[in-house]
Design an enzyme around this catalytic site. Structure first.
Site, PDB file in Angstrom:
ATOM      1  NE  ARG A  18      47.983  34.863  58.527  1.00 41.61           N
ATOM      2  CZ  ARG A  18      48.686  34.874  57.399  1.00 41.61           C
ATOM      3  NH1 ARG A  18      48.585  35.885  56.563  1.00 41.61           N
ATOM      4  NH2 ARG A  18      49.492  33.873  57.099  1.00 41.61           N
ATOM      5  CE  LYS A  21      45.972  37.062  54.370  1.00 38.11           C
ATOM      6  NZ  LYS A  21      45.828  38.374  53.713  1.00 38.11           N
ATOM      7  CB  ILE A 435      53.645  54.304  46.089  1.00 34.96           C
ATOM      8  CG1 ILE A 435      52.619  55.273  45.496  1.00 34.96           C
ATOM      9  CG2 ILE A 435      53.871  54.624  47.551  1.00 34.96           C
ATOM     10  CD1 ILE A 435      53.098  56.704  45.378  1.00 34.96           C
ATOM     11  N   GLY A 436      56.307  52.337  45.260  1.00 31.25           N
ATOM     12  CA  GLY A 436      57.424  51.541  45.764  1.00 31.25           C
ATOM     13  C   GLY A 436      57.357  50.059  45.507  1.00 31.25           C
ATOM     14  CB  CYS A 520      46.251  39.990  58.685  1.00 28.17           C
ATOM     15  SG  CYS A 520      44.516  39.491  58.741  1.00 28.17           S
ATOM     16  CG  HIS A 698      43.257  50.066  48.833  1.00 26.92           C
ATOM     17  ND1 HIS A 698      43.367  51.435  48.751  1.00 26.92           N
ATOM     18  CD2 HIS A 698      44.199  49.662  49.706  1.00 26.92           C
ATOM     19  CE1 HIS A 698      44.327  51.837  49.559  1.00 26.92           C
ATOM     20  NE2 HIS A 698      44.851  50.791  50.144  1.00 26.92           N
TER      21      HIS A 698
END
Length: 762
Positions: A18, A21, A435-436, A520, A698
Site C-alpha cells: 500500500r 495509499k 450510522i455506527g 483500501c 468523506h
C-alpha cells in the site's frame, strides 16, 4: 492458424504494501512535500508496469494508473472542473479538492463503478464548462514507460460514451450535444498518441454492455468520426462486466480489436460469437481469466474453454486477457501472508493471474502437453482447497429445508410496529443518531496492533475498548444525540469483523484492494459453509447500554453486504451463501434482543451494487437479497426497532426492494446527491422511517448548522415529519475526532432548529 498473445486491461495501483495509499495520505496531512509524493507515485506506477513485463504479458497497458480515480482523471483532462473549484489555481490541488472537498466547497459525488466495490468520482457537466484538452495523461504515461523500459505499451482511455454515461448535470436531450462537443477532444488526444508513435490504444467502453441497440449504433458513428482522424492508430474497443446485447452491431465498429468478457457474461458472449461469428479483420481480445475474484483458475478447463472461443470466433489473432482490469483484486500473494497453505494455494491475485494467462498462451501455441505440469498442479491445488473447505453444515441444511413464509415476515405491519415503538422508545421528533462507527485514532489502532502481536492480553485490550467506548458514550450524551452507538472500536472493518467470528470465512493480512481514493480494504474470503458459532457483538453493545439511559443501537452488517464485500466461493449460488449468512445473523439479532437491546441496525450499504448490470436480470437478485435481509431480522418482537443503512447508491432503481426489506428505519447517504433523491421522493413518497444523511463524512470539512438545516427543511417538504431521522451520511471511522464532534454538534443544533420550526407551525 490463430496468432495468440497475452494482454492486460489494468493493474492495481496501490502497491504490494500500500505504498500508494501511504504516499497520498502523508501528503494530504502535510507530512511530505509534493516532490516526494510525485516521486513515490512514479515509482509505484513503474513497479506495476515492470511486474506485467516480468510476467511476459505481450500487450501491457499504461495510463490506467491514477493519483485518485481514473474517471476523475478523464474529467480533469477535459477541463470538467466544477465551478466551485475553479478559483483554485494549482492543478493538483484542484484535482484532490474535487475528490475530497475543501472547507468551502463540497466534494463531487462518489458512486460505485458499475457493480463492483470500487467507487469513482462522478464528473459534473455544467453549461459554463469550457471543453478543452488540458493535458494528455495517457501520452504522459506511455512516454514515461518507454523512457524507463524501452517497451511499447497500450495507453488506456475511458471511452466517450461511458464517460458521458457516468457523468451528471445534464438533461437527456443534451446527451448528443455533449458527445459531439467531446469528439474533437478525444480526436485530439488520440491524434497526439498517434503522432508520438503509439501503436495500440485501449478505449474502455463498459457502458456498452447495458446500452440499447440504438445507442450502440449511434456510438458507432462517433467512432467512425474519431478513427478517421487517426488512421495509423490501432484501437482496441474494450467492454467488460457483462455481455453485449448488440453484439452484431458492435463487431462492425471501425476498430482493429474488440474486447469481450467471457467470464461475467453468463455465457452470452460465447453464444453470440458462435451464432454470428467474428470479423476476420479484427483481433478478439478475450477476457478468459476472472478479473474480479481471487480463486485459482482450473487451467485445464480454461484451456478447453479458450479453445472453444477460438473455434467459434476463428479470429486472425486472439489476445488472452483478464475479464476486466485487475484493479479489483490484490496485487500479489504477499511473502508474509499467514493463510493456511491449502487455502493459499487455491488463490490467484493480479500477478498470479497474469502468469495464468502466459501459461494458457503456451498451452495454445505449443499444445496441452507443454503445460501438463501446470494443469496438474492447478487441479491438485483446487482439489485440496475443496477438501479443506468441506463441511455439511447440517444445521443450515435442516433450517433451510424447514423455511416457511413466517420466517421472512415481522409479526405485524409497519404502522402498528411504529405505534408500539413510539410508546416503547420515547424518542423526540426528528431523532438524531449516527450510522455506527466513530474515529479510530492512532491510539485505537496501536492498541489493536499490540493485542494482535500478543503484546497485550485479551483482558488489557478489552479494558482499553471499554474505556474508549465509555469516552464516546459520554461525548454523544454531551453532544445531545438521541440514539447512541458504542463506536465499533473493536472492529477494523464492518465485514471483516463478522467474518472473523463466523465459520466459513478466511482473512488475509496483506490482500488489500482499493475501495475509493486512498481507502483500501481486505475483503474476506468465503471458502466454506457460513455458520454462527457464538455471539459476536453482544458484549460490547450491552456494556455501552449499561453506561447510559438512552437507547444504544446494536450494529450488524447485513448478509448481502457481507456477501458483496467478500470474495465468495463459486461452487454454490450467491443466494445460498446469502441465506447461510442470514441464518447466522438471525441468531445474533436474537441474542442482542434477548440482552435488552431495543434498536438493532443491520447495514446493507452494498445491496444495490450487487445488482446484475442488465435490468432484465434484476428481479431474481432483488428478491433473494430482500429475503435474506428479512430472514436476518424478522424474528424480533414488535417493540424492537430494526434499522438499516445504505450508501453510494442510485436508490430510485431499488425503492421497491427497500420497501420490501420491511426495516422500521432506513438511513441513506444523501448529502452528495445534491437533492436528486428528494426529487424522486416528492413523486414517490416513502412512508417508513427514513434518515437522509445531512453531511458528507468523506470530507474533513465541518458543515455549518445552516447548511444542514437546509437539507432537513428540504427533506421535510417530502418526508413525513413523524418518521424522519437526522444523521450523517455514513460511519465516522475515517474522520478525525475534532471535526467529528464539531459536525455532530452542528447536526444536533440543526435538528433542534427544525423541531422549533415545526412547533411554531403546529
Amino acid at each position: 492458424m490463430t496468432i495468440v498473445k497475452t494482454s492486460n486491461l489494468g493493474f492495481p495501483r496501490i502497491g504490494l504494501n500500500r505504498e500508494w495509499k501511504k504516499a497520498l495520505e502523508s501528503y494530504w496531512k502535510g507530512q511530505t512535500d509534493r516532490e516526494t509524493l510525485l516521486s513515490t507515485l512514479d515509482e509505484q506506477f513503474l513497479t506495476a508496469i515492470k511486474t506485467q513485463i516480468d510476467q511476459q504479458i505481450d500487450v501491457v497497458p499504461s495510463g490506467d494508473f491514477t493519483f485518485y480515480d481514473h474517471v476523475l482523471d478523464t474529467a480533469v483532462m477535459f477541463n470538467w472542473i466544477p465551478e466551485r473549484f475553479r478559483s483554485l489555481k494549482d492543478p493538483l490541488d484542484t484535482y484532490f479538492a474535487i475528490a475530497r472537498g475543501t472547507k468551502d466547497a463540497v466534494s463531487s459525488e462518489m458512486t460505485k463503478w458499475f457493480n463492483t466495490n470500487y467507487h469513482y468520482i462522478v464528473p459534473e457537466y455544467e453549461k459554463s464548462t469550457e471543453f478543452k484538452l488540458t493535458h494528455n495523461k495517457p501520452l504522459e504515461a506511455y512516454e514515461k514507460v518507454k523512457k524507463a523500459f524501452g517497451v511499447e505499451t497500450k495507453p488506456v482511455v475511458l471511452g466517450l460514451y461511458t464517460f458521458v454515461s457516468l457523468s451528471k448535470g445534464y438533461e437527456p436531450n443534451e446527451v448528443k450535444e455533449i458527445q459531439q462537443r467531446l469528439i474533437p477532444l478525444y480526436t485530439q488526444l488520440l491524434k497526439e498518441l498517434e503522432e508520438a508513435g503509439v501503436k495500440w490504444v485501449q478505449i474502455d467502453e463498459p457502458a456498452l454492455v447495458t446500452a440499447s441497440y440504438e445507442d450502440v449504433k449511434a456510438v458507432k458513428e462517433i467512432y467512425q468520426t474519431i478513427t478517421e482522424a487517426v488512421p495509423a492508430l490501432n484501437i482496441l474497443l474494450q467492454t467488460y462486466f457483462d455481455s453485449v446485447d448488440a453484439y452484431e452491431e458492435l463487431v462492425t465498429y471501425p476498430v482493429e480489436a474488440i474486447g469481450l468478457d467471457f467470464v461475467h457474461d453468463q455465457g452470452r458472449n460465447l453464444d453470440q460469437v458462435k451464432k454470428h461469428g467474428f470479423p476476420k479483420d479484427k483481433i478478439l481480445a478475450a477476457g478468459v481469466i476472472d478479473g474480479r475474484n481471487i480463486w485459482r483458475s482450473d487451467l485445464g478447463e480454461r484451456l478447453t474453454f479458450v479453445s472453444e472461443v477460438i473455434a467459434g470466433a476463428q479470429p486472425k489473432e486472439v489476445w488472452l486477457q483478464p475479464s476486466s482490469s485487475l484493479l479489483h483484486v490484490p496485487v500479489a500473494k504477499h511473502p508474509s501472508e499467514q493463510l493456511e497453505e491449502k487455502l493459499l494455494n487455491g488463490l490467484s491475485y493480479a500477478t498470479e493471474k497474469l502468469a495464468e494467462l502466459t501459461t494458457l498462451k503456451e498451452g495454445l501455441t505449443k499444445g496441452a502437453a507443454a503445460i501438463e505440469a501446470a494443469i496438474n498442479e492447478a487441479e491438485q491445488a483446487l482439489l485440496t482447497l475443496k477438501e479443506f473447505a468441506k463441511g455439511t453444515n447440517a444445521d443450515f441444511t435442516a433450517e433451510r429445508n424447514n423455511l416457511s413464509s413466517k420466517d421472512f415476515k415481522r409479526p405485524v405491519a409497519f404502522e402498528e410496529r411504529l405505534r408500539i415503538q413510539n410508546e416503547s422508545l420515547e424518542l423526540p421528533l426528528l431523532p438524531t443518531t449516527t450510522i455506527g462507527s466513530f474515529p479510530q485514532s492512532a491510539e485505537v489502532r496501536s492498541a489493536r496492533q499490540k493485542w494482535r502481536k500478543n503484546e497485550w492480553t485479551n483482558a488489557e485490550y478489552d479494558e482499553f475498548i471499554k474505556k474508549e467506548t465509555k469516552r464516546w458514550i459520554d461525548i454523544q450524551e454531551e453532544i445531545g444525540l438521541d440514539v447512541l452507538v458504542h463506536g465499533e472500536f473493536e472492529r477494523t472493518d464492518m465485514v471483516e469483523y463478522f467474518g472473523e467470528k463466523l465459520a466459513g470465512f478466511a482473512f488475509t493480512k496483506f490482500a488489500w484492494v482499493q475501495s475509493y481514493g486512498s481507502r483500501c480494504v481486505k475483503p474476506p474470503i468465503i471458502y466454506g459453509d457460513v455458520e454462527f458459532t457464538a455471539p459476536m457483538t453482544v458484549k460490547e453493545t450491552v456494556y455501552a447500554q449499561s453506561l447510559t439511559e438512552k437507547k444504544v443501537k446494536g450494529m450488524l452488517t447485513g448478509p448481502v453486504t457481507i456477501l458483496n464485500w467478500s470474495f465468495p466461493r463459486t461452487d454454490i449460488s450467491r443466494k445460498d451463501i446469502a441465506f447461510q449468512i442470514a441464518f447466522a445473523l438471525r441468531k445474533e439479532v436474537e441474542a442482542l434482543e434477548e440482552a435488552g437491546i431495543q434498536v438493532i441496525q443491520v447495514d446493507e450499504p452494498a445491496l444495490r451494487e450487487g445488482l446484475p448490470l442488465k435490468e432484465s436480470d434484476w428481479a431474481d437478485y432483488l428478491n433473494w437479497a430482500a429475503e435474506s435481509f428479512r430472514l436476518s431480522t424478522s424474528s424480533v418482537q414488535n417493540e424492537t426497532q430494526i434499522h438499516t443503512h445504505m450508501c453510494y447508491s442510485n436508490f430510485e432503481d431499488i425503492v421497491d426492494t427497500i420497501e420490501d426489506l420491511d426495516a422500521d428505519v432506513i438511513t441513506i447517504e444523501h448529502s452528495r446527491s445534491h437533492g436528486g433523491f428528494l426529487d424522486y421522493l416528492e413523486k414517490h413518497p416513502y412512508l417508513k422511517g427514513l434518515g437522509l444523511g445531512v453531511y458528507d463524512i468523506h470530507s474533513p470539512r465541518v458543515p455549518s448548522v445552516e447548511e444542514m438545516s437546509q437539507i432537513i427543511d428540504d427533506a421535510l417538504n417530502v418526508c413525513p415529519t413523524d418518521r424522519f431521522w437526522v444523521n450523517p451520511d455514513c460511519g465516522l471511522k475515517t474522520r478525525q475526532e475534532p471535526e467529528t464532534i464539531a459536525a455532530l454538534k452542528n447536526m444536533v443544533t440543526a435538528a433542534e432548529v427544525a423541531r422549533k420550526k415545526l412547533a411554531q407551525h403546529a
